[in-house]
Design a protein around this motif. Structure first.
Motif, mmCIF file in Angstrom:
data_model
loop_
_atom_site.group_PDB
_atom_site.id
_atom_site.type_symbol
_atom_site.label_atom_id
_atom_site.label_comp_id
_atom_site.label_asym_id
_atom_site.label_seq_id
_atom_site.Cartn_x
_atom_site.Cartn_y
_atom_site.Cartn_z
ATOM 1 N N GLY A 170 0.777 -1.241 0.000
ATOM 2 C CA GLY A 170 0.000 0.000 0.000
ATOM 3 C C GLY A 170 0.802 1.281 0.000
ATOM 4 N N LEU A 213 -2.480 -0.518 -6.486
ATOM 5 C CA LEU A 213 -2.430 -1.693 -5.630
ATOM 6 C C LEU A 213 -2.276 -2.930 -6.490
ATOM 7 N N LYS A 257 -2.512 -8.019 2.734
ATOM 8 C CA LYS A 257 -3.373 -6.829 2.731
ATOM 9 C C LYS A 257 -3.649 -6.355 4.160
ATOM 10 N N THR A 308 -2.169 -2.876 5.604
ATOM 11 C CA THR A 308 -3.079 -1.824 6.076
ATOM 12 C C THR A 308 -2.741 -1.419 7.504
ATOM 13 N N PHE A 344 -11.513 -7.010 2.610
ATOM 14 C CA PHE A 344 -11.479 -5.554 2.494
ATOM 15 C C PHE A 344 -12.062 -4.966 3.765
ATOM 16 N N ASN A 390 -1.930 4.017 0.231
ATOM 17 C CA ASN A 390 -3.137 3.419 -0.326
ATOM 18 C C ASN A 390 -3.423 2.131 0.435
ATOM 19 N N PRO A 391 -3.982 2.199 1.640
ATOM 20 C CA PRO A 391 -4.125 0.984 2.448
ATOM 21 C C PRO A 391 -4.766 -0.142 1.629
ATOM 22 N N PRO A 392 -4.080 -1.282 1.486
ATOM 23 C CA PRO A 392 -4.526 -2.307 0.548
ATOM 24 C C PRO A 392 -5.918 -2.869 0.833
ATOM 25 N N LEU A 393 -6.336 -2.864 2.091
ATOM 26 C CA LEU A 393 -7.668 -3.411 2.374
ATOM 27 C C LEU A 393 -8.770 -2.521 1.823
ATOM 28 N N LEU A 394 -8.440 -1.250 1.555
ATOM 29 C CA LEU A 394 -9.458 -0.359 0.979
ATOM 30 C C LEU A 394 -9.631 -0.627 -0.509
ATOM 31 N N GLY A 395 -8.610 -1.235 -1.110
ATOM 32 C CA GLY A 395 -8.642 -1.461 -2.552
ATOM 33 C C GLY A 395 -9.632 -2.527 -2.969
ATOM 34 N N GLY A 396 -10.086 -3.343 -2.044
ATOM 35 C CA GLY A 396 -10.943 -4.466 -2.438
ATOM 36 C C GLY A 396 -12.428 -4.192 -2.339
ATOM 37 N N ILE A 397 -12.805 -2.974 -1.945
ATOM 38 C CA ILE A 397 -14.226 -2.695 -1.769
ATOM 39 C C ILE A 397 -14.945 -2.803 -3.111
#
Lengths: 189, 269
Positions: free
Chosen positions: A85, A90, A99, A103, A131, B234-241
């Motif tokens: 990130g 990404l 992930k 985060t 997510f 860009n926090p990666p967990l936000l990318g999967g929404i």
């Protein structure tokens, strides 16, 4: 006069560094244990301690792939920016665990719910993977999507992150090990 | 006041007035409303009712209290107060609460009706927990760790501190503008290491501290900034929404950047 370094010797040095990657990974994992694990929720089915081995493997492969000869020196890179990130784009080809930890390292402001592939029951792919959603948005969506409306807030919500996770490692002992091994190897060249 | 606090204040002041001065905005002819709860005999409080978003008085913002970086006296041109007839009221007839956006008069014969003021568009806060309360755009100043090291020869020592600026913006362009401005503003620059012996420029109640004096700490160098690195986050967990089948609510983590740097100074004793 510009000194010329023998490419064979540089290659030898790279191989020696590669043999020491585990000790760099150990130092980062110590940090992981000290600065991330204590904040996790014991009851979280996606808690970081369950990702420990996967994260270790990620670090190992990442460092091994990022030892490069640059000019007269060797640069060791760590922390794939697109998977963790630190980047505009990404990398979609990453795992839930990377992930989650990526985060946590960046930090997140506000209250979030962590949605994992096992929760959504959807097939793997963009929609199925883990997510986070703002808590307010999650409650709004939960009923129509059949998710648990009472799912607790992710423990790492409003977490300031560990911005220096990959920097400032004390690698003095590692450097002396490498120098020693390199000295030994030179005798046989 | 400990040294860390003084350096924190000095850094804040430098960022606020020397770097983020491009983000000082003007709000014109804003109505003032009498607040009977806060008023007492001899102190009549009028609150500004702004329609701007983010609210000029929201957390980490406020009205501009000096005209230029380096000034030691209260602003003379940032705030103009008008009576009901539209006449300008003299600055000597009121006090300003710069944090909450209020005008305070000592006499009920002076009735302010509107105000034009300059304010800080970018919120500047110290704590991660304050980000949500501040509304984007927000910059969080975080001084993380420090160690004090002696020189190899002679007395004195160098004091390095690891710092981060976390940027939260409303869109990509604003994030890019803010991160570049902040990067250029501190990269290989320095700022005065102020002593703040008479306190900070604003008093606890938001009014100007007339006792404030500018002086640097004796036998200490200025605060220098080095190893400045800027990166988007860009926090990666936000990318999967899965955005396609959802109405997305606002998410303040979407446009983020971080600037990492070392701040250090030398001490002679």
């Amino acid at each position: 006069m510009v000194k010329q370094y023998d490419p064979k010797l540089m290659k030898l040095l790279v191989d020696i560094i590669k043999s020491e990657v585990d000790s760099i990974v150990d130092k980062l994992m110590e940090r992981f244990e000290k600065e991330i694990i204590p904040y996790e929720d014991e009851d979280d089915p996606a808690k970081p301690s369950l990702c420990k081995e996967e994260f270790r493997q990620f670090l190992k492969e990442d460092i091994e792939n990022n030892i490069k000869i640059k000019g007269f020196g060797i640069e060791i890179g760590v922390g794939n920016e697109e998977k963790l990130g630190f980047s505009d784009d990404l990398d979609e080809e990453t795992t839930d665990c990377v992930k989650i930890i990526g985060t946590i390292i960046q930090g997140i402001s506000g209250e979030y719910v962590l949605v994992t592939s096992s929760m959504t029951g959807e097939p793997e792919g963009r929609f199925g993977r883990a997510f986070i959603m703002p808590a307010e948005q999650y409650r709004f969506e939960a009923i129509s999507k059949g998710w648990d409306p009472e799912k607790p807030i992710w423990k790492f919500s409003n977490f300031a992150g560990v911005p220096d996770f990959f920097s400032g490692l004390n690698l003095e002992d590692l450097a002396s090990n490498i120098a020693k091994k390199f000295g030994e190897a030179l005798k046989n060249v | 006041m400990k040294k860390l606090r003084k350096e924190d204040l000095s850094l804040h002041h430098f960022i606020r007035f020397n770097i983020l001065d491009e983000y000082i905005e003007t709000d014109s002819n804003v109505s003032l409303q009498y607040n009977s709860t806060l008023s007492t005999v001899g102190s009549y409080v009028y609150e500004s009712v702004s329609s701007k978003l983010p609210l000029p008085t929201s957390f980490g913002r406020g009205w501009v209290y000096i005209d230029e970086y380096g000034d030691v006296t209260e602003q003379q041109s940032a705030i103009t107060v008008y009576s009901g007839s539209g006449a300008v009221i003299s600055g000597s007839d009121y006090m300003v609460d710069y944090i909450d956006g209020r005008i305070i008069t000592a006499s009920d014969s002076i009735v302010p009706a509107a105000v034009t003021y300059k304010y800080f568009y970018v919120s500047l806060v110290n704590e991660w927990e304050d980000i949500e309360a501040a509304d984007v755009p927000v910059v969080v100043v975080n001084i993380e760790s420090f160690k004090k090291e002696g020189f190899q020869l002679g007395g004195g020592r160098v004091v390095p501190r690891r710092c981060h600026l976390h940027i939260f913006a409303t869109n990509r362009s604003e994030r890019d503008d803010l991160s570049e401005l902040l990067y250029d503003g501190i990269n290989q620059k320095c700022c005065p290491n102020q002593n703040w012996t008479k306190g900070s420029i604003l008093d606890w109640n938001g009014t100007f501290n007339d006792a404030y004096i500018y002086e640097t700490i004796e036998y200490h160098s200025s605060l220098r900034f080095e190893n400045v690195v800027s990166r988007n986050i860009n926090p990666p967990l936000l990318g999967g929404i899965p955005r396609k089948n959802m109405i997305m609510l606002s998410d303040l983590n979407r446009y983020r950047a971080r600037i990492d740097f070392d701040m250090f100074h030398w001490e002679e004793q």
